[in-house]
Design an enzyme around this catalytic site. Structure first.
Site: not given
Ligand code: GLY
Length: 369
Positions: A123, A145, A187, A229, A239, A243, A247, A250, A254, A266
């Site tokens: 957990r 993330k 990035e 960031k 997000e 946030r 993206n 992306h 993606h 990527h």
């Molecule tokens: N890589 C995008 C984020 O962390 O929200």
């Protein structure tokens, strides 16, 4: 240069914030520091075969017998639920309990998988991230993330699990080959484009030093990436809205990455996605500066693709876009720029619906003939 520390304040966390420590050439002295910071915890390291080959696991652990799991083969190909389950079972076999501290040493895959394993182990146990690639140092190690791919899509399993700390040793970037090193720098271009025109100018002005992996420049890059960031993550840790600007590039990125069967890295796919976003901005009349040309030039200097490679069909991309995990009624939202260094926000939304015919026209335009 001395180590710099940024504190990321994440309102969703009980602890409130975590430090990002940035410096160069401190990996070999980090383990005693981790033991000092978490004296009550028993460490377990997740890494991959590349880190072992490059000598970075030895550099961190210096002969200690800390239990570990080495992801092999490294990379996206191992980012599936069986690996997460193997990590969990390796921790069980080492008789680790809820007092575990999971330490993820490596690139994006290691960080995502290590973070996910930490989140689900008994957990949840804390995770320390030690990113060693350009993409992980700029982006994936910060913000909590975690993710594991399913057979159908990227990061289908995942949750937010904020790290207890992030340690960025820019010296580790010297172990990367040119392709991986440069792809991860996309990035940084993304952060500059969405939030900081001065940082974009810095990238343009220091491109030679960046390509030469100059120590001071790498530390500055790490600091600016984390600063940008961290500010976004602090405002919207899970997000819900703002946030989403992270993206940028992306959405199509993606899709192109998946359609290439992960032949594209990527960052390479995100480079293509950023150019697509620029063409969409032009089609929507959002352009009053030369940002698309500047972004394109910078990406080309970093050796990144700016067109969709041959063999990827529009139909495949459209199908993948419909499956995008952020799609609403089977159509994704796009992050667009208002100007260089500022993301477009309309009606308090940071990601926007774009007409499918405009997206299709951009795909046609960017498909190499
Ligand atoms: N890589 C995008 C984020 O962390 O929200």
């Amino acid at each position: 240069m001395a180590q710099q520390v940024l504190n990321v304040t994440v309102p969703a966390m009980a602890e409130g914030s975590y430090p990002i420590v940035i410096g160069s050439d401190f990996l070999q002295s980090l383990w005693p520091e981790i033991e000092r910071q978490w004296p009550q915890r028993r460490a377990f390291v997740v890494t991959d075969a590349n880190l072992v080959r490059a000598g970075l696991l030895d550099r961190l652990l210096a002969g200690t017998d800390v239990p570990r799991y080495v992801i092999d083969p490294p990379g996206e190909v191992s980012k599936h639920i069986h690996t997460a389950s193997a990590i969990v079972e390796a921790m069980e076999r080492a008789f680790l309990g809820r007092d575990t501290l999971l330490v993820a040493l490596g690139g994006g895959t290691v960080g995502d998988m290590g973070g996910f394993a930490a989140a689900i182990y008994k957990r949840g146990v804390p995770v320390v991230q030690i990113p060693t690639t350009t993409v992980a140092q700029a982006d994936s190690s910060i913000g909590g993330k975690t993710g594991v791919d399913s057979t159908l899509s990227k990061n289908a399993y995942g949750c937010f699990w904020h790290p207890a700390a992030v340690y960025i040793d820019t010296e580790t970037l010297r172990t990367l080959d040119e392709r991986q090193y440069c792809a991860g720098l996309v990035e940084s271009v993304k952060h500059a484009a969405i939030a900081d025109a001065a940082f974009f100018g810095y990238l343009e002005d220091h491109i030679d030093a960046i390509l030469a992996r100059d120590t001071d420049v790498l530390e500055h890059l790490a600091y600016e990436n984390c600063r940008i960031k961290a500010a976004v993550v602090a405002e919207d840790p899970t997000e819900k809205n703002k946030r989403r600007i992270l993206n940028y590039g992306h959405t199509l990125g993606h899709a192109v990455e998946s359609a290439s069967g992960f032949a594209l890295l990527h960052g390479q796919a995100v480079a293509i996605g950023m150019i697509a976003a620029g063409h969409l901005e032009q089609a929507m009349g959002l352009v009053g500066d030369d940002r698309l040309e500047r972004i394109c030039r910078l990406l080309e200097k970093l050796g990144q693709p700016t067109r969709i490679p041959p063999g990827i069909s529009k139909a495949t991309l459209i199908d993948l876009l419909k499956r995008d995990k952020k799609a609403v009624r089977q159509w994704p939202r796009f992050v667009l720029l208002e100007q260089l260094g500022r993301t477009w926000c309309k009606d308090n939304q940071w990601a926007h619906e774009v007409r499918p015919d405009l997206v299709e026209a951009v795909i046609d335009r960017m498909t190499a003939s």
